[in-house]
Design a protein around this motif. Structure first.
Motif, PDB file in Angstrom:
ATOM      1  N   PHE A   1       0.843  -1.192   0.000  1.00 33.16           N
ATOM      2  CA  PHE A   1       0.000   0.000   0.000  1.00 33.16           C
ATOM      3  C   PHE A   1       0.884   1.251   0.000  1.00 33.16           C
ATOM      4  CE2 PHE A   1      -2.991  -3.164   1.379  1.00 33.16           C
ATOM      5  CZ  PHE A   1      -4.230  -2.696   0.970  1.00 33.16           C
ATOM      6  N   PRO A   2       0.333   2.407  -0.398  1.00 32.32           N
ATOM      7  CA  PRO A   2       1.095   3.649  -0.325  1.00 32.32           C
ATOM      8  C   PRO A   2       1.575   3.937   1.102  1.00 32.32           C
ATOM      9  CG  PRO A   2      -0.850   3.951  -1.680  1.00 32.32           C
ATOM     10  CD  PRO A   2      -0.979   2.588  -1.043  1.00 32.32           C
ATOM     11  N   GLU A   3       2.660   4.663   1.186  1.00 29.54           N
ATOM     12  CA  GLU A   3       3.340   4.877   2.463  1.00 29.54           C
ATOM     13  C   GLU A   3       2.440   5.511   3.515  1.00 29.54           C
ATOM     14  OE1 GLU A   3       6.051   4.904   5.448  1.00 29.54           O
ATOM     15  OE2 GLU A   3       6.172   3.832   3.539  1.00 29.54           O
ATOM     16  N   HIS A   4       1.503   6.402   3.114  1.00 21.21           N
ATOM     17  CA  HIS A   4       0.743   7.124   4.138  1.00 21.21           C
ATOM     18  C   HIS A   4      -0.145   6.204   4.968  1.00 21.21           C
ATOM     19  CE1 HIS A   4      -2.185   7.223   0.764  1.00 21.21           C
ATOM     20  NE2 HIS A   4      -3.104   7.281   1.711  1.00 21.21           N
ATOM     21  N   TYR A   5      -0.476   5.028   4.454  1.00 23.18           N
ATOM     22  CA  TYR A   5      -1.285   4.098   5.252  1.00 23.18           C
ATOM     23  C   TYR A   5      -0.488   3.502   6.410  1.00 23.18           C
ATOM     24  CZ  TYR A   5      -4.676   4.371   1.460  1.00 23.18           C
ATOM     25  OH  TYR A   5      -5.582   4.822   0.540  1.00 23.18           O
TER      26      TYR A   5
END
Length: 271
Positions: free
Chosen positions: A83-87
């Protein structure tokens, strides 16, 4: 994206008020970006009495014998990949719940159920993803316990044993997904096996047909496609046991309906 207004805080829990028992479809980390679902969860929690504590049973923690997670704040378990880093930067720093853990030990050890402690095991995404939407202030103590089995009858019995906690202001939450087969989501839209199982499950719950629910793999249409592995349906049985023990099976309402990426997000409240 413009942040949504903060949801209203849950109403205070008057002394002596029995807390509901919930089953919710928890969503993956991108739930936070859905235009509809977070608001549905926030509206649901705003109508609940304020819990003294929350007991979470997530599809993403199977451990035998039954394990109690961290009773003091611990890092979240980011149990997903790609998943993208912000998650992976999401935080949910709810207070620990040592008193609730003591109550769980007492209720389960009395009838001889083995209990273990894993004090560094934080909340996984089946717990914190919905909690971020429902109780964003993170000011209610939370305890997660493992599922020691996927056997529906044994999980119902576990729910029955935990049911007295509801009279102590504890919100019991089974967190799964009403249909869950990521490998079979091959095309856009909602597959027939997901809609068929969702309709069947809705009818079985509305009629109180526990026998069919307990034997859902054999008695439901598309049951083995909707749940090729049953861990996401299994938390429902903890909730059903907690509701049955308190006579609340008939006091059921569907709080969230519809589909997300082809999966049924049906969620339920008893009591």
């Amino acid at each position: 994206m413009t942040p949504a207004p903060a949801p209203a805080s849950p109403a205070p829990n008057p002394q002596g008020t029995r807390m509901p028992a919930l089953y919710l479809s928890h969503g993956a980390p991108p739930l936070a970006d859905d235009p509809v679902w977070p608001g549905e969860l926030a509206a649901w929690s705003a109508g609940l009495p304020r819990p003294r504590a929350i007991l979470m049973v997530s599809a993403h923690w199977e451990e035998a014998p039954l394990a109690l997670g961290a009773t003091e704040p611990a890092p979240l378990v980011y149990d997903f990949w790609g998943f993208p880093e912000h998650y992976y930067r999401v935080r949910y720093e709810a207070p620990g719940a040592p008193e609730l853990a003591a109550s769980v030990r007492k209720l389960l050890r009395a009838p001889g159920t083995s209990v273990q402690d894993i004090p560094d095991r934080g909340l996984d995404h089946g717990a914190y993803v919905p909690l971020v939407e429902m109780f964003p202030a993170a000011d209610i103590p939370v305890l997660q316990i493992s599922m020691p089995t996927l056997d529906p009858r044994r999980l119902m019995d576990l729910g029955r044993k935990l049911a007295p906690l509801r009279d102590e202001g504890v919100l019991i939450v089974g967190s799964g997904f009403f249909t869950h087969n990521l490998a079979a989501l091959r095309h856009a839209g909602t597959p027939a096996w997901s809609t068929e199982f969702d309709a069947w499950g809705h009818e079985a719950l509305a009629s109180g047909d526990l026998d069919s629910l307990l034997d859902f793999e054999a008695k439901s249409p598309s049951g083995r496609l909707a749940h090729p592995r049953t861990e996401h349906f299994a938390p429902l049985f903890v909730t059903l046991g907690a509701a049955e023990a308190s006579g609340d099976l008939a006091a059921r309402r569907d709080t969230v309906e519809g589909f997300w990426m082809g999966l049924s997000k049906r969620s339920l409240q008893f009591g």
